[in-house]
Scaffold this motif. Structure first.
Motif, short mmCIF file in Angstrom:
data_model
loop_
_atom_site.label_atom_id
_atom_site.label_comp_id
_atom_site.label_asym_id
_atom_site.label_seq_id
_atom_site.Cartn_x
_atom_site.Cartn_y
_atom_site.Cartn_z
N GLU A 124 0.83 -1.21 0.00
CA GLU A 124 0.00 0.00 0.00
C GLU A 124 0.86 1.26 0.00
O GLU A 124 0.53 2.25 -0.67
CB GLU A 124 -0.96 0.00 1.19
CG GLU A 124 -2.15 -0.89 1.00
CD GLU A 124 -3.01 -0.49 -0.19
OE1 GLU A 124 -3.25 0.72 -0.42
OE2 GLU A 124 -3.45 -1.41 -0.91
N GLU A 125 1.96 1.25 0.73
CA GLU A 125 2.84 2.42 0.74
C GLU A 125 3.52 2.61 -0.61
O GLU A 125 3.67 3.74 -1.09
CB GLU A 125 3.88 2.30 1.86
CG GLU A 125 4.94 3.38 1.84
CD GLU A 125 4.44 4.83 1.87
OE1 GLU A 125 5.23 5.72 1.50
OE2 GLU A 125 3.28 5.08 2.25
N ILE A 126 3.92 1.54 -1.26
CA ILE A 126 4.53 1.66 -2.59
C ILE A 126 3.48 2.17 -3.59
O ILE A 126 3.78 3.03 -4.43
CB ILE A 126 5.13 0.32 -3.05
CG1 ILE A 126 6.31 -0.08 -2.16
CG2 ILE A 126 5.56 0.39 -4.52
CD1 ILE A 126 7.54 0.80 -2.26
N LEU A 127 2.25 1.70 -3.48
CA LEU A 127 1.18 2.20 -4.36
C LEU A 127 0.93 3.69 -4.11
O LEU A 127 0.77 4.47 -5.05
CB LEU A 127 -0.10 1.40 -4.14
CG LEU A 127 -0.12 0.01 -4.77
CD1 LEU A 127 -1.19 -0.86 -4.13
CD2 LEU A 127 -0.32 0.12 -6.27
N ARG A 128 0.89 4.10 -2.83
CA ARG A 128 0.70 5.52 -2.50
C ARG A 128 1.82 6.35 -3.10
O ARG A 128 1.59 7.39 -3.72
CB ARG A 128 0.67 5.70 -0.97
CG ARG A 128 0.36 7.15 -0.54
CD ARG A 128 0.93 7.49 0.81
NE ARG A 128 2.37 7.38 0.89
CZ ARG A 128 3.24 8.25 0.36
NH1 ARG A 128 2.83 9.31 -0.31
NH2 ARG A 128 4.55 8.06 0.49
N TRP A 129 3.05 5.90 -2.93
CA TRP A 129 4.21 6.60 -3.47
C TRP A 129 4.12 6.72 -4.99
O TRP A 129 4.38 7.79 -5.55
CB TRP A 129 5.47 5.85 -3.05
CG TRP A 129 6.69 6.23 -3.82
CD1 TRP A 129 7.49 7.31 -3.61
CD2 TRP A 129 7.23 5.53 -4.93
NE1 TRP A 129 8.50 7.32 -4.54
CE2 TRP A 129 8.36 6.23 -5.35
CE3 TRP A 129 6.86 4.36 -5.61
CZ2 TRP A 129 9.13 5.81 -6.44
CZ3 TRP A 129 7.63 3.95 -6.69
CH2 TRP A 129 8.75 4.68 -7.08
N ALA A 130 3.76 5.63 -5.67
CA ALA A 130 3.66 5.66 -7.14
C ALA A 130 2.62 6.68 -7.60
O ALA A 130 2.87 7.45 -8.55
CB ALA A 130 3.34 4.26 -7.68
N ARG A 131 1.47 6.70 -6.93
CA ARG A 131 0.44 7.70 -7.28
C ARG A 131 0.97 9.11 -7.08
O ARG A 131 0.77 9.99 -7.91
CB ARG A 131 -0.82 7.49 -6.43
CG ARG A 131 -1.70 6.37 -6.88
CD ARG A 131 -3.04 6.35 -6.15
NE ARG A 131 -2.91 6.06 -4.74
CZ ARG A 131 -2.87 4.85 -4.20
NH1 ARG A 131 -2.96 3.80 -4.96
NH2 ARG A 131 -2.77 4.70 -2.90
N GLU A 132 1.68 9.32 -5.95
CA GLU A 132 2.24 10.63 -5.64
C GLU A 132 3.26 11.06 -6.71
O GLU A 132 3.41 12.25 -6.98
CB GLU A 132 2.90 10.57 -4.28
CG GLU A 132 3.38 11.89 -3.76
CD GLU A 132 3.95 11.74 -2.36
OE1 GLU A 132 5.18 11.51 -2.24
OE2 GLU A 132 3.17 11.84 -1.39
N GLN A 133 3.94 10.11 -7.29
CA GLN A 133 4.93 10.41 -8.33
C GLN A 133 4.27 10.68 -9.69
O GLN A 133 4.95 11.05 -10.63
CB GLN A 133 5.93 9.25 -8.49
CG GLN A 133 6.69 8.90 -7.24
CD GLN A 133 7.36 10.11 -6.62
OE1 GLN A 133 8.14 10.80 -7.26
NE2 GLN A 133 7.02 10.39 -5.38
N GLY A 134 2.96 10.45 -9.79
CA GLY A 134 2.25 10.67 -11.04
C GLY A 134 2.20 9.44 -11.93
O GLY A 134 1.86 9.54 -13.12
N ALA A 135 2.52 8.28 -11.38
CA ALA A 135 2.48 7.05 -12.16
C ALA A 135 1.05 6.72 -12.55
O ALA A 135 0.11 6.96 -11.79
CB ALA A 135 3.07 5.90 -11.35
N SER A 136 0.87 6.17 -13.72
CA SER A 136 -0.46 5.70 -14.14
C SER A 136 -0.63 4.22 -13.84
O SER A 136 -1.75 3.72 -13.78
CB SER A 136 -0.69 5.97 -15.62
OG SER A 136 0.29 5.30 -16.39
#
Length: 152
Positions: free
Chosen positions: A100-112
């Motif tokens: 969940e933290e890696i997913l949150r980080w990816a969203r924060e980075q603008g990952a699709s």
């Protein structure tokens, strides 16, 4: 209680300890081997934590390191490149918290999307990823691995 800590290259010794434990516990789950890393220099450990744009985590339960995960961008794609949970805490939410933290980080980075490769016979890891909405998108770059992806 699960506590996650994001690491920098200054935390190389903490990363080394948990990574070596992971490689010893689950050699079948990683592309790297214990032999490749057990005599690695401080410089190499720092460089691993210093991958450009990476997010390196260690999970702690009762102050003890019991898991790790890394997310990193590669050629415009965000990937989970390393994940492990200690056997004694599997099934207690550590993997969920790390992912969940890696997913949150990816969203924060603008990952699709977030991608990962997983060994075909690592059924517990596959189950964790599917539970979090990842889908199998076919064979990965490595023989015996599946590529999985989730839109974030």
């Amino acid at each position: 209680m699960i506590n996650l800590r994001a690491l920098t290259s200054e935390d190389w010794a903490a990363w080394r300890d948990v990574r070596l434990r992971a490689l010893a516990d689950a050699p079948h789950a990683f592309g790297s081997t214990l032999e490749e890393w057990e005599t690695a220099s401080e410089e190499r450990w720092r460089a691993r934590l210093g991958l450009p744009g990476s997010h390196n985590l260690v999970a702690y339960v009762d102050g003890e390191p019991v898991g790790m995960a890394t997310g990193a961008p590669f050629e415009g794609t965000y990937e989970v490149i390393s994940m492990w949970v200690a056997p004694e805490v599997r099934g207690h939410g550590v993997g969920d918290a790390l992912l969940e933290e890696i997913l949150r980080w990816a969203r924060e980075q603008g990952a699709s999307e977030l991608r990962l490769d997983v060994k075909e016979n690592n059924l517990s890891a596959i189950s964790l990823y599917v539970r979090h909405g990842f889908i199998d998108v076919g064979p990965s770059r490595e023989l015996g691995e599946r590529a999985m992806m989730k839109r974030v």
